[in-house]
Design a protein around this motif. Structure first.
Motif, PDB file in Angstrom:
ATOM      1  N   TRP A  61       8.648  -1.568 -10.134  1.00  0.00           N
ATOM      2  CA  TRP A  61       9.546  -0.212 -10.340  1.00  0.00           C
ATOM      3  C   TRP A  61       8.875   0.250 -11.912  1.00  0.00           C
ATOM      4  O   TRP A  61       9.233   1.291 -12.093  1.00  0.00           O
ATOM      5  CB  TRP A  61      10.926  -0.745 -10.335  1.00  0.00           C
ATOM      6  CG  TRP A  61      11.263  -0.959  -8.944  1.00  0.00           C
ATOM      7  CD1 TRP A  61      11.673  -2.034  -8.264  1.00  0.00           C
ATOM      8  CD2 TRP A  61      11.264   0.053  -8.019  1.00  0.00           C
ATOM      9  NE1 TRP A  61      11.759  -1.556  -7.070  1.00  0.00           N
ATOM     10  CE2 TRP A  61      11.454  -0.227  -6.681  1.00  0.00           C
ATOM     11  CE3 TRP A  61      11.121   1.574  -7.911  1.00  0.00           C
ATOM     12  CZ2 TRP A  61      11.822   0.365  -5.451  1.00  0.00           C
ATOM     13  CZ3 TRP A  61      11.457   2.336  -6.843  1.00  0.00           C
ATOM     14  CH2 TRP A  61      11.657   1.592  -5.590  1.00  0.00           C
ATOM     15  N   LEU A  62       8.882  -0.796 -12.829  1.00  0.00           N
ATOM     16  CA  LEU A  62       8.152  -0.440 -14.080  1.00  0.00           C
ATOM     17  C   LEU A  62       6.926   0.519 -14.035  1.00  0.00           C
ATOM     18  O   LEU A  62       6.825   1.185 -14.591  1.00  0.00           O
ATOM     19  CB  LEU A  62       8.119  -1.563 -15.162  1.00  0.00           C
ATOM     20  CG  LEU A  62       7.765  -1.362 -16.486  1.00  0.00           C
ATOM     21  CD1 LEU A  62       9.213  -0.626 -16.968  1.00  0.00           C
ATOM     22  CD2 LEU A  62       7.922  -2.707 -17.290  1.00  0.00           C
ATOM     23  N   ILE A  63       6.190   0.104 -13.147  1.00  0.00           N
ATOM     24  CA  ILE A  63       5.037   0.888 -13.297  1.00  0.00           C
ATOM     25  C   ILE A  63       5.311   2.254 -12.503  1.00  0.00           C
ATOM     26  O   ILE A  63       4.861   3.273 -13.053  1.00  0.00           O
ATOM     27  CB  ILE A  63       4.135   0.082 -12.053  1.00  0.00           C
ATOM     28  CG1 ILE A  63       3.456  -1.142 -12.429  1.00  0.00           C
ATOM     29  CG2 ILE A  63       2.874   0.903 -11.543  1.00  0.00           C
ATOM     30  CD1 ILE A  63       2.803  -2.182 -11.465  1.00  0.00           C
ATOM     31  N   PHE A  64       6.223   2.171 -11.562  1.00  0.00           N
ATOM     32  CA  PHE A  64       6.583   3.635 -11.140  1.00  0.00           C
ATOM     33  C   PHE A  64       7.126   4.541 -12.111  1.00  0.00           C
ATOM     34  O   PHE A  64       6.902   5.505 -12.200  1.00  0.00           O
ATOM     35  CB  PHE A  64       7.437   3.328  -9.845  1.00  0.00           C
ATOM     36  CG  PHE A  64       8.162   4.608  -9.074  1.00  0.00           C
ATOM     37  CD1 PHE A  64       7.208   5.322  -8.238  1.00  0.00           C
ATOM     38  CD2 PHE A  64       9.164   4.977  -9.510  1.00  0.00           C
ATOM     39  CE1 PHE A  64       7.789   6.320  -7.888  1.00  0.00           C
ATOM     40  CE2 PHE A  64       9.904   6.216  -8.834  1.00  0.00           C
ATOM     41  CZ  PHE A  64       8.981   6.864  -7.779  1.00  0.00           C
ATOM     42  N   VAL A  65       8.086   4.014 -12.753  1.00  0.00           N
ATOM     43  CA  VAL A  65       8.774   4.694 -13.836  1.00  0.00           C
ATOM     44  C   VAL A  65       7.739   5.150 -14.981  1.00  0.00           C
ATOM     45  O   VAL A  65       7.621   6.364 -15.374  1.00  0.00           O
ATOM     46  CB  VAL A  65       9.795   3.741 -14.429  1.00  0.00           C
ATOM     47  CG1 VAL A  65      10.368   4.602 -15.977  1.00  0.00           C
ATOM     48  CG2 VAL A  65      11.000   3.757 -13.687  1.00  0.00           C
ATOM     49  N   ALA A  66       6.795   4.244 -15.289  1.00  0.00           N
ATOM     50  CA  ALA A  66       5.586   4.720 -15.984  1.00  0.00           C
ATOM     51  C   ALA A  66       4.878   5.753 -15.442  1.00  0.00           C
ATOM     52  O   ALA A  66       4.347   6.693 -16.586  1.00  0.00           O
ATOM     53  CB  ALA A  66       4.822   3.344 -16.466  1.00  0.00           C
ATOM     54  N   ARG A  67       4.599   5.689 -14.424  1.00  0.00           N
ATOM     55  CA  ARG A  67       3.684   6.685 -13.855  1.00  0.00           C
ATOM     56  C   ARG A  67       4.496   8.234 -13.708  1.00  0.00           C
ATOM     57  O   ARG A  67       3.731   9.235 -13.955  1.00  0.00           O
ATOM     58  CB  ARG A  67       3.453   6.187 -12.357  1.00  0.00           C
ATOM     59  CG  ARG A  67       2.411   5.216 -12.416  1.00  0.00           C
ATOM     60  CD  ARG A  67       1.046   5.577 -12.715  1.00  0.00           C
ATOM     61  NE  ARG A  67       0.067   6.518 -11.882  1.00  0.00           N
ATOM     62  CZ  ARG A  67      -0.771   7.056 -12.159  1.00  0.00           C
ATOM     63  NH1 ARG A  67      -1.570   6.440 -13.081  1.00  0.00           N
ATOM     64  NH2 ARG A  67      -1.352   7.975 -11.188  1.00  0.00           N
ATOM     65  N   ILE A  68       5.821   7.953 -13.667  1.00  0.00           N
ATOM     66  CA  ILE A  68       6.397   9.411 -13.688  1.00  0.00           C
ATOM     67  C   ILE A  68       6.473   9.895 -15.014  1.00  0.00           C
ATOM     68  O   ILE A  68       6.238  10.862 -15.451  1.00  0.00           O
ATOM     69  CB  ILE A  68       7.683   9.093 -13.373  1.00  0.00           C
ATOM     70  CG1 ILE A  68       7.888   8.764 -11.763  1.00  0.00           C
ATOM     71  CG2 ILE A  68       8.900  10.427 -13.648  1.00  0.00           C
ATOM     72  CD1 ILE A  68       9.404   8.449 -11.245  1.00  0.00           C
ATOM     73  N   GLY A  69       6.789   8.935 -16.084  1.00  0.00           N
ATOM     74  CA  GLY A  69       6.639   9.347 -17.481  1.00  0.00           C
ATOM     75  C   GLY A  69       5.271   9.902 -17.987  1.00  0.00           C
ATOM     76  O   GLY A  69       4.948  10.742 -18.782  1.00  0.00           O
ATOM     77  N   SER A 124       0.755  -1.352  -0.003  1.00  0.00           N
ATOM     78  CA  SER A 124       0.059  -0.010   0.125  1.00  0.00           C
ATOM     79  C   SER A 124       0.873   1.315  -0.102  1.00  0.00           C
ATOM     80  O   SER A 124       0.564   2.218  -0.480  1.00  0.00           O
ATOM     81  CB  SER A 124      -0.975   0.024   1.243  1.00  0.00           C
ATOM     82  OG  SER A 124      -1.828  -0.991   1.108  1.00  0.00           O
ATOM     83  N   SER A 125       2.054   1.179   0.702  1.00  0.00           N
ATOM     84  CA  SER A 125       2.813   2.628   0.566  1.00  0.00           C
ATOM     85  C   SER A 125       3.518   2.518  -0.559  1.00  0.00           C
ATOM     86  O   SER A 125       3.573   3.864  -1.057  1.00  0.00           O
ATOM     87  CB  SER A 125       3.778   2.298   1.704  1.00  0.00           C
ATOM     88  OG  SER A 125       4.875   1.249   1.681  1.00  0.00           O
ATOM     89  N   PHE A 126       3.805   1.736  -1.295  1.00  0.00           N
ATOM     90  CA  PHE A 126       4.385   1.765  -2.653  1.00  0.00           C
ATOM     91  C   PHE A 126       3.230   2.048  -3.684  1.00  0.00           C
ATOM     92  O   PHE A 126       3.562   3.055  -4.820  1.00  0.00           O
ATOM     93  CB  PHE A 126       5.104   0.292  -3.166  1.00  0.00           C
ATOM     94  CG  PHE A 126       5.962   0.595  -4.194  1.00  0.00           C
ATOM     95  CD1 PHE A 126       7.112   1.365  -4.319  1.00  0.00           C
ATOM     96  CD2 PHE A 126       5.430   0.249  -5.650  1.00  0.00           C
ATOM     97  CE1 PHE A 126       8.057   1.263  -5.429  1.00  0.00           C
ATOM     98  CE2 PHE A 126       6.116   0.499  -6.608  1.00  0.00           C
ATOM     99  CZ  PHE A 126       7.611   1.066  -6.608  1.00  0.00           C
ATOM    100  N   THR A 154       3.662   5.381  -6.041  1.00  0.00           N
ATOM    101  CA  THR A 154       3.338   5.566  -7.327  1.00  0.00           C
ATOM    102  C   THR A 154       2.404   6.525  -7.829  1.00  0.00           C
ATOM    103  O   THR A 154       2.468   6.854  -8.737  1.00  0.00           O
ATOM    104  CB  THR A 154       2.928   3.962  -7.736  1.00  0.00           C
ATOM    105  OG1 THR A 154       4.012   3.222  -7.329  1.00  0.00           O
ATOM    106  CG2 THR A 154       2.847   3.918  -9.065  1.00  0.00           C
ATOM    107  N   VAL A 155       1.088   6.568  -7.130  1.00  0.00           N
ATOM    108  CA  VAL A 155       0.149   7.345  -7.387  1.00  0.00           C
ATOM    109  C   VAL A 155       0.751   8.997  -7.257  1.00  0.00           C
ATOM    110  O   VAL A 155       0.435   9.884  -8.141  1.00  0.00           O
ATOM    111  CB  VAL A 155      -1.074   7.395  -6.542  1.00  0.00           C
ATOM    112  CG1 VAL A 155      -2.005   8.609  -6.748  1.00  0.00           C
ATOM    113  CG2 VAL A 155      -1.631   6.118  -6.817  1.00  0.00           C
TER     114      VAL A 155
END
Length: 94
Positions: free
Chosen positions: A80-88, A22-24, A28-29
């Motif tokens: 981490w791919l989700i995280f990078v995609a959300r930043i993008g 939940s914290s990650f 990510t959000v």
């Protein structure tokens, strides 16, 4: 075989499936908003140098690449791919 899915209301379940918690998910959000903030400042600076057409084309390309990363994150099973995609996605939306 490759499957594309639409993830709307079950983001927390999907995050747990790829190894997050939940914290990650909150991080990510928030990455979207951070990317959008950074790009808003950058677009303000680049607005005097480049034409807006070039900025919009660059943002569109960035959104396409980020959406493809977001789609393949489930296949790659990588939080981490989700995280990078959300930043993008935030950068492209800014």
């Amino acid at each position: 075989m490759l499957f594309f899915v639409l993830i709307v209301g079950n983001r927390n379940v999907w995050m747990v499936q790829v190894g997050g918690d939940s914290s990650f998910l909150g991080l990510t959000v928030g990455a979207f908003s951070g990317g959008r903030l950074a790009m808003t400042i950058l677009v303000g600076v680049l607005g005097g140098i480049l034409t807006y057409r070039h900025i919009f084309i660059g943002a569109g390309i960035l959104l396409i690449i980020s959406n493809l990363l977001y789609a393949f994150a489930g296949v790659a099973n990588s939080k981490w791919l989700i995280f990078v995609a959300r930043i993008g996605l935030g950068l492209g939306a800014g």
